[in-house]
Scaffold this motif. Sequence first.
Motif, short mmCIF file in Angstrom:
data_model
loop_
_atom_site.label_atom_id
_atom_site.label_comp_id
_atom_site.label_asym_id
_atom_site.label_seq_id
_atom_site.Cartn_x
_atom_site.Cartn_y
_atom_site.Cartn_z
N ARG A 1 17.33 -14.74 8.65
CA ARG A 1 18.63 -14.10 9.33
C ARG A 1 19.70 -14.61 8.58
NH1 ARG A 1 18.84 -15.59 14.74
NH2 ARG A 1 17.16 -14.21 14.98
N ALA A 2 19.78 -15.92 8.22
CA ALA A 2 20.92 -16.52 7.49
C ALA A 2 20.98 -16.13 5.96
CB ALA A 2 20.71 -17.84 7.45
N VAL A 3 19.99 -15.79 5.49
CA VAL A 3 19.96 -15.32 4.27
C VAL A 3 20.36 -13.61 4.10
CG1 VAL A 3 18.41 -14.76 2.08
CG2 VAL A 3 18.19 -16.83 3.20
N SER A 4 19.83 -13.08 5.14
CA SER A 4 20.10 -11.55 5.10
C SER A 4 21.39 -11.36 5.51
CB SER A 4 19.06 -10.96 6.36
OG SER A 4 17.72 -11.25 6.07
N MET A 5 22.16 -12.08 6.18
CA MET A 5 23.46 -11.95 6.65
C MET A 5 24.37 -12.17 5.45
SD MET A 5 24.08 -11.32 9.97
CE MET A 5 25.83 -11.62 10.01
N VAL A 6 23.99 -13.04 4.44
CA VAL A 6 24.49 -13.11 3.22
C VAL A 6 24.59 -12.07 2.39
CG1 VAL A 6 24.77 -14.60 1.16
CG2 VAL A 6 24.42 -15.87 3.26
N VAL A 7 23.32 -11.47 2.38
CA VAL A 7 23.32 -10.22 1.68
C VAL A 7 23.99 -9.07 2.16
CG1 VAL A 7 21.44 -8.48 0.80
CG2 VAL A 7 21.00 -10.92 0.81
N VAL A 8 24.14 -8.82 3.63
CA VAL A 8 24.93 -7.98 4.16
C VAL A 8 26.18 -8.04 4.15
CG1 VAL A 8 25.32 -7.00 6.33
CG2 VAL A 8 22.88 -7.32 5.97
N LEU A 9 26.91 -9.28 4.03
CA LEU A 9 28.37 -9.66 4.13
C LEU A 9 28.64 -9.70 2.43
CD1 LEU A 9 28.95 -12.21 6.87
CD2 LEU A 9 29.10 -9.78 6.83
N GLY A 10 27.66 -9.70 1.61
CA GLY A 10 27.99 -9.67 0.25
C GLY A 10 29.19 -8.61 -0.34
N PRO A 11 29.02 -7.53 -0.05
CA PRO A 11 30.14 -6.61 -0.44
C PRO A 11 31.74 -7.07 -0.08
CG PRO A 11 28.13 -5.11 0.39
CD PRO A 11 28.06 -6.57 0.71
N LEU A 12 31.51 -7.42 1.12
CA LEU A 12 32.83 -8.05 1.71
C LEU A 12 33.48 -9.05 1.27
CD1 LEU A 12 32.12 -7.45 5.70
CD2 LEU A 12 33.02 -5.72 4.02
N LEU A 13 32.57 -9.85 0.23
CA LEU A 13 33.20 -11.14 -0.14
C LEU A 13 33.48 -10.96 -1.76
CD1 LEU A 13 30.17 -13.61 0.81
CD2 LEU A 13 32.32 -13.08 1.95
N ILE A 14 33.49 -9.48 -1.99
CA ILE A 14 33.87 -9.09 -3.51
C ILE A 14 35.10 -8.05 -3.40
CG2 ILE A 14 33.25 -8.22 -5.63
CD1 ILE A 14 30.24 -8.82 -5.16
N SER A 15 36.28 -8.26 -4.37
CA SER A 15 37.19 -7.35 -4.25
C SER A 15 36.61 -6.00 -4.14
CB SER A 15 38.16 -7.77 -5.30
OG SER A 15 39.11 -6.52 -5.40
N VAL A 16 37.35 -5.01 -3.31
CA VAL A 16 36.79 -3.43 -3.39
C VAL A 16 37.15 -2.82 -4.75
CG1 VAL A 16 39.25 -2.78 -2.75
CG2 VAL A 16 37.34 -1.31 -2.36
N VAL A 17 38.18 -3.59 -5.57
CA VAL A 17 37.98 -2.89 -6.85
C VAL A 17 37.11 -3.29 -7.92
CG1 VAL A 17 39.73 -2.95 -9.00
CG2 VAL A 17 40.62 -2.82 -6.71
N VAL A 18 36.68 -4.55 -7.65
CA VAL A 18 35.45 -4.89 -8.67
C VAL A 18 34.25 -4.38 -8.29
CG1 VAL A 18 33.97 -7.02 -9.14
CG2 VAL A 18 36.50 -7.30 -8.81
N ARG A 19 33.75 -4.02 -6.51
CA ARG A 19 32.89 -3.16 -6.23
C ARG A 19 32.89 -1.88 -6.77
NH1 ARG A 19 33.22 -4.17 -0.31
NH2 ARG A 19 35.48 -4.50 -0.47
N THR A 20 34.06 -1.39 -6.79
CA THR A 20 34.10 0.17 -7.10
C THR A 20 33.77 0.32 -8.65
OG1 THR A 20 35.59 0.60 -5.38
CG2 THR A 20 35.55 2.22 -7.02
N LEU A 21 34.39 -0.77 -9.46
CA LEU A 21 34.02 -0.69 -10.78
C LEU A 21 32.75 -0.72 -11.24
CD1 LEU A 21 37.13 -2.66 -12.34
CD2 LEU A 21 36.91 -0.16 -12.15
N GLY A 22 32.02 -1.78 -10.50
CA GLY A 22 30.67 -1.89 -10.56
C GLY A 22 29.90 -0.76 -10.48
#
Length: 286
Positions: free
Chosen positions: A100-121
């Motif tokens: 669950r701890a590993v999965s939570m990091v995966v789920v929360l991963g997008p929130l740890l990155i700037s929305v602009v960086v995610r969108t450019l990706g």
Amino acid sequence: MKDQRNTLPYWLTAPSVLVMLALVALPLVLTLSMSLYPYDAAQMMGSTMTSANYAEVLSDDYFHVIFVRTFGMAFLVTLICIVIGVPEAYVLSRLSSEWRAVSMVVVLGPLLISVVVRTLGWAVLLGSEGLINKTLLMIGLIDAPIKMLYTFTGVVIALTHVLMPFMVLAVWASLQKLDRATEQAAESLGANMFTVMWRIVFPQVIPGVLSGGLIVFASAASAFATPAIIGGRRLKVVPTTIYDEFLANLNWPLGATIAVLLVVIVLTVSLLANRLVERRWKQVFR
């Protein structure tokens, strides 16, 4: 002493209330007042109050298309997040503490990155020469690149990825209060997995689905960076139109009018959804 105890909560909350008034309420009031003045090319705003800006937005088919596209996109993103996020949160709640701890990091991963960086990706992935098209071409599923960048579909995909964590976290919080005995009782009476999920689990997590859905809907309807980068300048939505009116056309009153209508519609839809969903599920599962 009694009076001091009664007023203590108010004094403790006073700083946050003042901050909220200064940073949220006051700008909204100023935006509303700005929308009630006509556009003046020399001074940005005229001196006499008028409702002409609202009449222009409400009567122009150009703005109708933009509002329908924006809220249609928000509804679609919310629906996809519910369909994917509820089972994902259920699986997450059933994992062991380590996974669950590993999965939570995966789920929360997008929130740890700037929305602009995610969108450019996502722009890199969805392009004609992006990884998705190259992979589909390589395995022979398509003969020519699929146009996903600068399209409605591309914006929906990117927004779903950005906003999915909010839905998963909201539903996961509701699942923490779920009584496992009700599932076991239904299974002992012969209910299959689908029946248990639909009749037992889902009604109990409706508050989480509703709160997550409202967050996703409001965020999708007011998103700027993702539609601007993935959708481009031709795929207009309400936030990019507000930006253009303020900074490109310098028509601040019209931009403020569109912003006010966006806030009013989002609040109205949120309140109606809250009322209708709660009333409907109380009737169905009474």
